[in-house]
Motif scaffolding. Structure first.
Motif, PDB file in Angstrom:
ATOM      1  N   GLY A  99      19.164  50.612  86.214  1.00 48.30           N
ATOM      2  CA  GLY A  99      19.042  49.370  85.455  1.00 48.30           C
ATOM      3  C   GLY A  99      19.048  48.148  86.353  1.00 48.30           C
ATOM      4  O   GLY A  99      18.275  47.204  86.144  1.00 48.30           O
ATOM      5  N   LEU A 100      19.919  48.133  87.352  1.00 49.88           N
ATOM      6  CA  LEU A 100      19.968  47.003  88.280  1.00 49.88           C
ATOM      7  C   LEU A 100      18.687  46.907  89.094  1.00 49.88           C
ATOM      8  O   LEU A 100      18.192  45.802  89.370  1.00 49.88           O
ATOM      9  CB  LEU A 100      21.178  47.143  89.208  1.00 49.88           C
ATOM     10  N   LYS A 101      18.141  48.052  89.462  1.00 48.46           N
ATOM     11  CA  LYS A 101      16.865  48.049  90.190  1.00 48.46           C
ATOM     12  C   LYS A 101      15.755  47.513  89.292  1.00 48.46           C
ATOM     13  O   LYS A 101      14.862  46.769  89.749  1.00 48.46           O
ATOM     14  CB  LYS A 101      16.532  49.468  90.659  1.00 48.46           C
ATOM     15  N   LEU A 124      17.186  44.465  78.598  1.00 46.64           N
ATOM     16  CA  LEU A 124      18.638  44.529  78.451  1.00 46.64           C
ATOM     17  C   LEU A 124      19.067  44.806  77.019  1.00 46.64           C
ATOM     18  O   LEU A 124      20.054  45.503  76.786  1.00 46.64           O
ATOM     19  CB  LEU A 124      19.275  43.235  78.942  1.00 46.64           C
ATOM     20  N   CYS A 125      18.331  44.267  76.050  1.00 47.74           N
ATOM     21  CA  CYS A 125      18.675  44.532  74.647  1.00 47.74           C
ATOM     22  C   CYS A 125      18.470  46.005  74.302  1.00 47.74           C
ATOM     23  O   CYS A 125      19.288  46.613  73.590  1.00 47.74           O
ATOM     24  CB  CYS A 125      17.850  43.641  73.717  1.00 47.74           C
ATOM     25  N   LEU A 126      17.389  46.599  74.805  1.00 46.93           N
ATOM     26  CA  LEU A 126      17.157  48.027  74.581  1.00 46.93           C
ATOM     27  C   LEU A 126      18.205  48.857  75.314  1.00 46.93           C
ATOM     28  O   LEU A 126      18.702  49.862  74.797  1.00 46.93           O
ATOM     29  CB  LEU A 126      15.749  48.413  75.046  1.00 46.93           C
ATOM     30  N   PHE A 348      28.882  42.495  76.794  1.00 47.19           N
ATOM     31  CA  PHE A 348      29.224  41.398  77.706  1.00 47.19           C
ATOM     32  C   PHE A 348      29.324  41.874  79.151  1.00 47.19           C
ATOM     33  O   PHE A 348      29.025  41.131  80.088  1.00 47.19           O
ATOM     34  CB  PHE A 348      30.521  40.724  77.258  1.00 47.19           C
ATOM     35  N   TYR A 349      29.744  43.127  79.347  1.00 50.33           N
ATOM     36  CA  TYR A 349      29.740  43.707  80.686  1.00 50.33           C
ATOM     37  C   TYR A 349      28.305  43.799  81.203  1.00 50.33           C
ATOM     38  O   TYR A 349      28.018  43.466  82.358  1.00 50.33           O
ATOM     39  CB  TYR A 349      30.381  45.096  80.644  1.00 50.33           C
ATOM     40  N   VAL A 350      27.399  44.264  80.340  1.00 50.35           N
ATOM     41  CA  VAL A 350      25.984  44.367  80.718  1.00 50.35           C
ATOM     42  C   VAL A 350      25.422  42.993  81.086  1.00 50.35           C
ATOM     43  O   VAL A 350      24.724  42.839  82.097  1.00 50.35           O
ATOM     44  CB  VAL A 350      25.168  44.993  79.566  1.00 50.35           C
ATOM     45  N   ILE A 351      25.740  41.981  80.278  1.00 47.08           N
ATOM     46  CA  ILE A 351      25.267  40.625  80.547  1.00 47.08           C
ATOM     47  C   ILE A 351      25.765  40.147  81.908  1.00 47.08           C
ATOM     48  O   ILE A 351      25.007  39.609  82.726  1.00 47.08           O
ATOM     49  CB  ILE A 351      25.739  39.657  79.439  1.00 47.08           C
ATOM     50  N   ALA A 352      27.080  40.327  82.151  1.00 43.77           N
ATOM     51  CA  ALA A 352      27.683  39.834  83.384  1.00 43.77           C
ATOM     52  C   ALA A 352      27.108  40.536  84.613  1.00 43.77           C
ATOM     53  O   ALA A 352      26.749  39.891  85.604  1.00 43.77           O
ATOM     54  CB  ALA A 352      29.199  40.014  83.339  1.00 43.77           C
ATOM     55  N   VAL A 353      27.018  41.863  84.552  1.00 46.22           N
ATOM     56  CA  VAL A 353      26.593  42.630  85.726  1.00 46.22           C
ATOM     57  C   VAL A 353      25.091  42.515  85.977  1.00 46.22           C
ATOM     58  O   VAL A 353      24.656  42.207  87.095  1.00 46.22           O
ATOM     59  CB  VAL A 353      26.991  44.113  85.564  1.00 46.22           C
ATOM     60  N   TYR A 354      24.292  42.710  84.945  1.00 46.16           N
ATOM     61  CA  TYR A 354      22.841  42.772  85.150  1.00 46.16           C
ATOM     62  C   TYR A 354      22.246  41.392  85.444  1.00 46.16           C
ATOM     63  O   TYR A 354      21.420  41.247  86.345  1.00 46.16           O
ATOM     64  CB  TYR A 354      22.162  43.404  83.938  1.00 46.16           C
ATOM     65  N   THR A 363      20.856  32.819  80.030  1.00 45.50           N
ATOM     66  CA  THR A 363      20.497  34.103  79.409  1.00 45.50           C
ATOM     67  C   THR A 363      19.727  33.929  78.104  1.00 45.50           C
ATOM     68  O   THR A 363      19.406  34.904  77.444  1.00 45.50           O
ATOM     69  CB  THR A 363      21.763  34.941  79.139  1.00 45.50           C
ATOM     70  N   ARG A 364      19.479  32.660  77.710  1.00 48.91           N
ATOM     71  CA  ARG A 364      18.720  32.322  76.494  1.00 48.91           C
ATOM     72  C   ARG A 364      19.352  33.010  75.267  1.00 48.91           C
ATOM     73  O   ARG A 364      20.546  32.864  75.027  1.00 48.91           O
ATOM     74  CB  ARG A 364      17.253  32.680  76.675  1.00 48.91           C
ATOM     75  N   TYR A 365      18.582  33.754  74.516  1.00 44.45           N
ATOM     76  CA  TYR A 365      19.077  34.353  73.281  1.00 44.45           C
ATOM     77  C   TYR A 365      19.503  35.814  73.464  1.00 44.45           C
ATOM     78  O   TYR A 365      19.696  36.539  72.479  1.00 44.45           O
ATOM     79  CB  TYR A 365      17.998  34.283  72.194  1.00 44.45           C
ATOM     80  N   ALA A 366      19.674  36.256  74.712  1.00 50.03           N
ATOM     81  CA  ALA A 366      19.974  37.667  74.980  1.00 50.03           C
ATOM     82  C   ALA A 366      21.284  38.107  74.318  1.00 50.03           C
ATOM     83  O   ALA A 366      21.339  39.167  73.682  1.00 50.03           O
ATOM     84  CB  ALA A 366      20.042  37.914  76.490  1.00 50.03           C
ATOM     85  N   ILE A 367      22.346  37.307  74.455  1.00 49.35           N
ATOM     86  CA  ILE A 367      23.646  37.698  73.894  1.00 49.35           C
ATOM     87  C   ILE A 367      23.565  37.796  72.372  1.00 49.35           C
ATOM     88  O   ILE A 367      24.052  38.758  71.767  1.00 49.35           O
ATOM     89  CB  ILE A 367      24.737  36.691  74.310  1.00 49.35           C
ATOM     90  N   GLY A 368      22.919  36.799  71.736  1.00 48.45           N
ATOM     91  CA  GLY A 368      22.791  36.822  70.277  1.00 48.45           C
ATOM     92  C   GLY A 368      22.027  38.032  69.782  1.00 48.45           C
ATOM     93  O   GLY A 368      22.425  38.680  68.804  1.00 48.45           O
TER      94      GLY A 368
END
Length: 390
Positions: A99-101, A124-126, A348-354, A363-368
């Motif tokens: 995922g990071l790659k 990231l949402c998927l 939130f872990y995914v948001i922070a790390v990726y 991050t725009r609307y990614a978290i929502g």
């Protein structure tokens, strides 16, 4: 300087707990270094041998519709496929490096480097919807707690994660004005649905031991097969395997170190929420509302797992175990908490790390979008719990 114990009720700041959280974040990254180095080393070999581009061409008809900003044949497509495949098989250790790659590859196409691109948000949402075929770790925990039928939750988990994944795709597609009724998208979605349905039919015929054995063979066997094919392809292409591996492993080390500040900040915020009693207030409020409207409130005892799951995978696992220990693994709350644990990811872990790995701040609307897909997954999980175990 304020000093206090993490378990001291008279210490509202829980300073030791916060410090321990910082150590936890660094320990996670240190453990991640070896895994990142291993998988990114093999990814580097696959890239040089042309394997990633081959994978990209195979999936291109589907991804070209879902990720219109990603050129056909771009390595990012192959990286995303590897990430989704690892998630599908429950290979968490492999999914993160892939995922990071993928995020790094998508960042190369991002015209505004500190702002999330459409492709990064869709990916990231998927990813965060957490589509998994067999939740092996949850089944193992239920077995260790002497559940009568530890595997009974895997079908609800699979259905809930699939619904959450489709919801994530639809939510982001609507925002990005992507036509989800395009033939290429429909064919792939219906095809995946058919494969999952057939797999469910087969797995329901297996015993607990047979299910765990099949899962281990499928996940570990495929991983070893992928490594073997990568090396075989590199030898065929006359690539210096060791040199390519070392070059990729160096990148894995750098990425693992780079995410430390983002992970520390996120985990501290999570720790403060948990120790402040915020979750207790929410749970008690929900019970009062259910009592007022005379609604079945059995599901509320399993909700803490859903509340913590977007924040901390380990915390949610602990909450699931606590729920099953308190109410019993075969209770409605115990079964529901198991389904909730297996039907979403640590948003939130995914948001922070990726996003932290590629230095994206907006991050725009990614978290929502992720939280909305999580909500769909939670509602589906509760509905399935009532349907299967009500």
């Amino acid at each position: 300087m304020i000093v206090g114990k993490a378990d001291d009720p008279g210490n509202p700041l829980h300073i030791d707990g916060v410090i321990e959280t910082c150590w936890t974040a660094v320990n996670i990254c240190l453990k991640l270094i070896g895994i990142m180095a291993l998988f990114m080393g093999f990814m580097s070999i696959a890239e040089r041998a042309g394997g990633i581009r081959l994978l990209s061409r195979i999936i291109a008809p589907f991804f070209s519709k879902l990720f219109p900003d990603v050129p056909k044949g771009h390595p990012a497509t192959g990286h995303m496929v590897m990430n989704f495949s690892a998630n599908l098989l429950g290979l968490d250790n492999a999914a993160t490096p892939f995922g990071l790659k993928a995020m790094e590859s998508l960042q190369e196409l991002n015209p505004t480097k500190d702002r999330a691109s459409n492709a990064q948000i869709m990916f990231l949402c998927l990813h965060a919807s957490g589509l998994t075929l067999i939740p092996v770790s949850i089944i193992a925990i239920r077995a260790s707690l002497n559940a009568a039928n530890p595997t009974e939750i895997f079908i609800p988990c699979m259905i809930a994660t699939f619904v959450a994944t489709i919801a994530a795709m639809l939510i982001v597609s609507f925002k990005q004005k992507i036509n989800v009724f395009a033939p290429a998208i429909l064919i792939w979605v219906l095809g995946l649905s058919s494969v999952i349905a057939l797999l469910v039919l087969y797995l329901t015929s297996l015993s607990t031991a047979g299910l765990q054995s099949f899962s281990g063979i499928l996940s570990n066997g495929l991983l070893l097969l992928i490594f073997f094919l990568i090396v075989l392809g590199a030898v065929y292409k006359k690539i210096d395997v060791f040199d390519a591996f070392v070059e990729g492993a160096k990148g894995g080390f750098e990425t693992a170190i780079r995410i430390i500040p983002y992970l520390v900040g996120m985990l501290i915020a999570i720790s403060l929420l948990r120790t402040s009693g915020t979750f207790d207030v929410i749970i008690n409020g929900m019970k009062q509302v259910c009592m007022f409207f005379q609604v079945d409130s059995r599901f509320i005892d399993g909700i803490p797992t859903a509340l913590i799951r977007p924040l901390s995978g380990g915390g949610a696992r602990g909450m699931m175990i606590d729920t099953m220990t308190t109410h019993g693994p075969d209770s409605f709350a115990g079964r529901l908490s198991s389904i909730l644990q297996g039907s979403s990811d640590t948003t939130f872990y995914v948001i922070a790390v990726y996003f932290g790995a590629v230095n994206v701040k907006d991050t725009r609307y990614a978290i929502g979008a992720m939280l909305l897909a999580d909500l769909v997954g939670v509602i589906t999980a509760i509905s399935l719990a009532y349907l299967f175990f009500g």
